[in-house]
Design an enzyme around this catalytic site. Structure first.
Site, PDB file in Angstrom:
ATOM      1  N   CYS A   2       5.780  61.842   6.789  1.00  0.00           N
ATOM      2  CA  CYS A   2       5.499  60.454   6.434  1.00  0.00           C
ATOM      3  C   CYS A   2       6.447  60.073   5.304  1.00  0.00           C
ATOM      4  O   CYS A   2       7.158  60.908   4.769  1.00  0.00           O
ATOM      5  CB  CYS A   2       4.066  60.317   5.976  1.00  0.00           C
ATOM      6  SG  CYS A   2       2.885  61.097   7.083  1.00  0.00           S
ATOM      7  N   TRP A  75       3.043  59.352   9.938  1.00  0.00           N
ATOM      8  CA  TRP A  75       3.155  60.117  11.184  1.00  0.00           C
ATOM      9  C   TRP A  75       1.873  60.933  11.225  1.00  0.00           C
ATOM     10  O   TRP A  75       1.690  61.853  10.427  1.00  0.00           O
ATOM     11  CB  TRP A  75       4.386  61.013  11.132  1.00  0.00           C
ATOM     12  CG  TRP A  75       4.676  61.751  12.394  1.00  0.00           C
ATOM     13  CD1 TRP A  75       5.430  61.318  13.441  1.00  0.00           C
ATOM     14  CD2 TRP A  75       4.230  63.065  12.750  1.00  0.00           C
ATOM     15  NE1 TRP A  75       5.472  62.280  14.422  1.00  0.00           N
ATOM     16  CE2 TRP A  75       4.748  63.359  14.031  1.00  0.00           C
ATOM     17  CE3 TRP A  75       3.440  64.022  12.120  1.00  0.00           C
ATOM     18  CZ2 TRP A  75       4.504  64.560  14.686  1.00  0.00           C
ATOM     19  CZ3 TRP A  75       3.186  65.211  12.778  1.00  0.00           C
ATOM     20  CH2 TRP A  75       3.722  65.466  14.047  1.00  0.00           C
ATOM     21  N   ASN A 101       1.638  62.425   1.455  1.00  0.00           N
ATOM     22  CA  ASN A 101       2.354  63.177   2.496  1.00  0.00           C
ATOM     23  C   ASN A 101       1.892  64.617   2.408  1.00  0.00           C
ATOM     24  O   ASN A 101       1.718  65.132   1.301  1.00  0.00           O
ATOM     25  CB  ASN A 101       3.866  63.189   2.236  1.00  0.00           C
ATOM     26  CG  ASN A 101       4.513  61.896   2.616  1.00  0.00           C
ATOM     27  OD1 ASN A 101       3.856  60.989   3.108  1.00  0.00           O
ATOM     28  ND2 ASN A 101       5.810  61.792   2.356  1.00  0.00           N
ATOM     29  N   GLY A 102       1.736  65.277   3.530  1.00  0.00           N
ATOM     30  CA  GLY A 102       1.319  66.675   3.517  1.00  0.00           C
ATOM     31  C   GLY A 102      -0.012  66.840   4.218  1.00  0.00           C
ATOM     32  O   GLY A 102      -0.465  65.942   4.936  1.00  0.00           O
ATOM     33  N   GLU A 496      20.717  72.903  23.378  1.00  0.00           N
ATOM     34  CA  GLU A 496      20.786  71.719  22.517  1.00  0.00           C
ATOM     35  C   GLU A 496      20.878  70.435  23.353  1.00  0.00           C
ATOM     36  O   GLU A 496      20.223  69.436  23.044  1.00  0.00           O
ATOM     37  CB  GLU A 496      21.979  71.854  21.544  1.00  0.00           C
ATOM     38  CG  GLU A 496      22.260  70.653  20.658  1.00  0.00           C
ATOM     39  CD  GLU A 496      21.120  70.270  19.727  1.00  0.00           C
ATOM     40  OE1 GLU A 496      20.120  70.978  19.646  1.00  0.00           O
ATOM     41  OE2 GLU A 496      21.240  69.200  19.108  1.00  0.00           O
ATOM     42  N   GLU A 503      13.990  64.774  23.749  1.00  0.00           N
ATOM     43  CA  GLU A 503      13.391  64.071  22.627  1.00  0.00           C
ATOM     44  C   GLU A 503      13.629  62.567  22.639  1.00  0.00           C
ATOM     45  O   GLU A 503      12.782  61.823  22.160  1.00  0.00           O
ATOM     46  CB  GLU A 503      13.769  64.693  21.286  1.00  0.00           C
ATOM     47  CG  GLU A 503      15.215  64.618  20.893  1.00  0.00           C
ATOM     48  CD  GLU A 503      15.488  65.308  19.556  1.00  0.00           C
ATOM     49  OE1 GLU A 503      14.614  65.353  18.691  1.00  0.00           O
ATOM     50  OE2 GLU A 503      16.618  65.783  19.379  1.00  0.00           O
ATOM     51  N   HIS A 519      17.282  84.364  38.566  1.00  0.00           N
ATOM     52  CA  HIS A 519      16.056  85.106  38.278  1.00  0.00           C
ATOM     53  C   HIS A 519      14.824  84.199  38.281  1.00  0.00           C
ATOM     54  O   HIS A 519      13.807  84.548  37.684  1.00  0.00           O
ATOM     55  CB  HIS A 519      16.206  85.838  36.934  1.00  0.00           C
ATOM     56  CG  HIS A 519      17.345  86.797  36.946  1.00  0.00           C
ATOM     57  ND1 HIS A 519      17.306  88.003  37.613  1.00  0.00           N
ATOM     58  CD2 HIS A 519      18.605  86.694  36.432  1.00  0.00           C
ATOM     59  CE1 HIS A 519      18.469  88.619  37.476  1.00  0.00           C
ATOM     60  NE2 HIS A 519      19.278  87.842  36.767  1.00  0.00           N
TER      61      HIS A 519
HETATM   62  O1  M6R Z   1      15.592  69.455   9.089  1.00  0.00           O
HETATM   63  P1  M6R Z   1      15.636  70.650   9.989  1.00  0.00           P
HETATM   64  O2  M6R Z   1      16.989  70.976  10.458  1.00  0.00           O
HETATM   65  O3  M6R Z   1      14.965  71.855   9.380  1.00  0.00           O
HETATM   66  O4  M6R Z   1      14.784  70.239  11.257  1.00  0.00           O
HETATM   67  C1  M6R Z   1      14.513  71.134  12.280  1.00  0.00           C
HETATM   68  C2  M6R Z   1      14.052  70.407  13.528  1.00  0.00           C
HETATM   69  O5  M6R Z   1      12.875  69.723  13.276  1.00  0.00           O
HETATM   70  C3  M6R Z   1      15.110  69.425  14.025  1.00  0.00           C
HETATM   71  O6  M6R Z   1      16.329  70.051  14.243  1.00  0.00           O
HETATM   72  C4  M6R Z   1      14.646  68.758  15.344  1.00  0.00           C
HETATM   73  O7  M6R Z   1      14.596  69.703  16.360  1.00  0.00           O
HETATM   74  C5  M6R Z   1      15.581  67.591  15.691  1.00  0.00           C
HETATM   75  N1  M6R Z   1      14.833  66.395  15.894  1.00  0.00           N
HETATM   76  C6  M6R Z   1      16.343  67.803  16.922  1.00  0.00           C
HETATM   77  O8  M6R Z   1      17.169  66.724  17.216  1.00  0.00           O
END
Ligand code: M6R
Length: 624
Positions: A2, A75, A101-102, A496, A503, A519
């Site tokens: 958030c 969020w 937040n948290g 990736e 997403e 496989h």
């Molecule tokens: O800030 P970070 O690199 O630690 O975040 C890790 C993942 O949450 C982040 O890479 C996430 O998978 C992305 N939204 C991917 O595009």
């Protein structure tokens, strides 16, 4: 996940808070709210489900006056996303309001206790427990709000960044943190000792603050700050012992936070990659002597020289870059590298010893699981090295050493330039370590350095070659599934590419090492299944991937390929083909990922998705 904004000063708080919320919306965006102590001395709270713009519409007929306020974009973790569960939350008497937040882990126990004592709750969030608890402490201990915040936080288990308003004291803003970042911006007028011009800003990151000041304090865990309208501030720990904060100067500018003519941050960030990685490499490659200068390694040589293995912990896209890093570091520096999901590592009993080096990779530097993995590694006496983007974030502050990727703020939720920045940093790391350990012959080392310096230009050329993707992406909007294949260095690129598509377009996608198809996954192939193959042309794996493509083609799968310029074999079998410039295998991911980023972007656009703020996601995952 958030976002928090706060303001106390002489200006109208509302416009500053709303602007800040817009900047923070990338962190979380299912509801938003604002609380002000208005000119009439009332403590008002306005909240709305949805984006910040919905909040703005909902306050059009409300009193939004006042020079002190707090605001939040949410969020949801506890309680469904609606206006009731949105922050800020009132205390029962409506004398206090709070944003958080948290996660308060013991909120259920606390709530039961408070309810037994007659406190009534309006919603279901863990956050409401906090504000009620603060008021309860105030009443039962007959103390001021700052003392009540101390008392309440001592009873809380979990992570928090909070900001509190007290109707009875419109001249102070109280904030605190543990495990969730909070930054205090010191107004420009504060220096001049002119109380009339003093002001403080508050942000869960620097983005809502940078427009107003570059002088900040990063609040530390278990610190409580009281920001006064007269420009004075006091920071104590939970035991009320005075703390002396360090002042920092922010190293980002406002332009970096704007879209700069692009329709979305994601597209802007994709196009920024050549320059972003130039910045990442700047000062770290000595072109004359063909050397790598990484102070994080140079100044901690003894740890790296005695290390028997390296363990990389990360999540999501950062985990994918870690896989590529593993291949490169093992090849260049001849040291075993293990790659772990931080979320798994933190809850296992990994066998670690003091000779292990643990690398934590994170764009945001705030990912809760990665931070917890660092704590675990430190408990075992490992040397911990951070690879992060956000300067001054929690991970760089909790690691023994590290390297910033320096690609500038990444606002789009889908990580793009951070991925390539991480790759460059891991390559620099591998080369620097290889140099220290003398594991590469000099000629090869110089070639590797030379080839790396060519990458920004080749990225630019790659971007030029993605121009046709917008058109053909439309053909894939109907698809429900996608498969991504790669081998060797390009296997993590397949992972990736699949993550990017999932997403932002919400199309199911899986990445596999191409040879794994036989496989099991090959059963999925039919004329409706698009298969994205990364088949760059160097080394022995090229012929093998050509065979893998034939297997898919003979089952009528649709092939979208990423190939090296001049390729004929794969191109002739592909329905759609994107060429990228030639480079060595280990550097191919830096180029090959770009068409995949662009492809997912245009498929998502064709499907009408919100690419910068996809559903259910947040930019930094600061909760488990
Ligand atoms: O800030 P970070 O690199 O630690 O975040 C890790 C993942 O949450 C982040 O890479 C996430 O998978 C992305 N939204 C991917 O595009």
């Amino acid at each position: 996940m958030c976002g928090i904004v706060g303001y106390i000063g002489t200006k109208d708080a509302y416009p500053i808070l709303i602007k800040g919320l817009h900047r923070l919306e990338y962190r979380g965006y299912d509801s938003a709210g604002v609380s002000l102590i208005n000119q009439g001395g009332d403590l008002v709270v306005y909240k709305a489900k949805g984006k910040v713009s919905a909040l703005e519409q909902s306050v059009s007929d409300k009193d939004i006056s006042g020079t002190i306020g707090i605001a939040h974009t949410r969020w949801a973790t506890h309680g469904e996303p609606n206006a009731t569960n949105a922050h800020p939350h009132y205390s029962q008497s409506h004398a206090l309001s709070l944003v958080h937040n948290g996660i308060i882990e013991n909120y259920k126990t606390l709530r039961v206790e408070l309810e037994k004592n007659g406190i009534q709750f309006a919603g279901e969030t863990d956050t409401e427990v906090l504000v009620q608890l603060i008021e309860y402490m105030q009443v039962t201990h007959q103390c001021d709000t700052v003392t009540a915040v101390h008392l309440a936080l001592k009873n809380v288990v979990g992570a928090y960044a909070i900001a509190v308003l007290d109707k009875r004291n419109p001249n102070q803003l109280i904030c605190a943190r543990k495990g969730s970042p909070l930054i205090i911006g010191i107004g420009k007028g504060n220096d001049k000792a002119k109380p009339g011009e003093s002001e403080f800003f508050l942000g869960s990151d620097a983005t809502p603050i940078i427009e107003f000041t570059d002088k900040v304090i990063y609040l530390q865990d278990e610190e409580i700050a009281v920001l006064n309208r007269n420009g004075k501030h006091a920071i104590t720990n939970l035991d009320s012992i005075k703390q002396t904060p360090q002042m920092h100067v922010l190293q980002m500018n406002l332009d970096e936070l704007e879209k700069g003519g692009y329709p979305h941050f994601m597209l802007k960030e994709i196009y920024e990659q050549p320059n972003a990685i130039r910045t990442c490499m700047r000062g770290r490659i000595d072109p004359t002597n063909k050397d790598i200068i990484l102070s994080g390694i140079r100044d901690n040589k003894e740890h790296f020289m005695r290390a028997r293995r390296i363990i990389i912990c990360a999540c999501g896209t950062s985990w994918h870059s870690a896989l590529i890093g593993k291949y490169f570091i093992e090849e260049a520096a001849h040291i075993p590298v293990e790659v772990e999901y931080a979320s798994e590592f933190r809850y296992r009993n990994p066998v670690l010893d003091t000779s292990d080096v643990v690398i934590a990779i994170s764009q945001s530097g705030e990912t809760a699981d990665t931070l917890a993995a660092i704590q675990l590694a430190k408990q075992h006496g490992c040397f911990v090295y951070g690879v992060c983007n956000v300067i001054g974030s929690s991970i760089p502050r909790n690691t023994d050493s590290g390297t910033y990727i320096h690609v500038g703020p990444e606002i789009g939720v889908a990580s793009t330039k951070a991925f390539t920045g991480q790759l460059i940093t891991l390559i620099l790391f591998g080369l620097a370590l290889a140099k220290e350990k003398n594991t590469l012959d000099e000629v090869l080392f110089h070639q590797l350095v030379d080839d790396l310096m060519l990458i920004p230009e080749k990225m630019q050329q790659t971007l030029e070659k993605t121009k046709g993707i917008e058109q053909f992406a439309k053909a894939f909007t109907y698809c429900k599934n996608f498969i991504y294949l790669g081998r060797g260095y390009n296997y993590p690129v397949a992972l990736e590419g699949a993550l990017k598509l999932k997403e932002i377009s919400y199309i199911h996608a899986e990445g596999y090492p191409a040879a794994e198809m036989k496989h099991g996954p090959i059963a999925l192939i039919d004329e409706e299944m698009p298969v994205v193959v990364i088949a760059t042309k160097r080394g022995m794996l090229y012929d093998k991937i050509v065979s893998n493509i034939q297997e898919i083609k003979s089952r009528r799968g649709k092939i979208i390929s990423v190939v090296t310029e001049g390729d004929t074999a794969v191109k002739s079998m592909s329905d759609y083909c994107i060429e990228i410039p030639d480079t060595r295998d280990s550097y191919a991911p830096l180029l090959a990922v770009i068409p995949l980023q662009v492809l997912s972007y245009y498929i998502a656009i064709a499907k009408g998705r919100n690419v910068d703020q996809p559903r259910n996601l947040a930019k930094s995952v600061t909760v488990e």
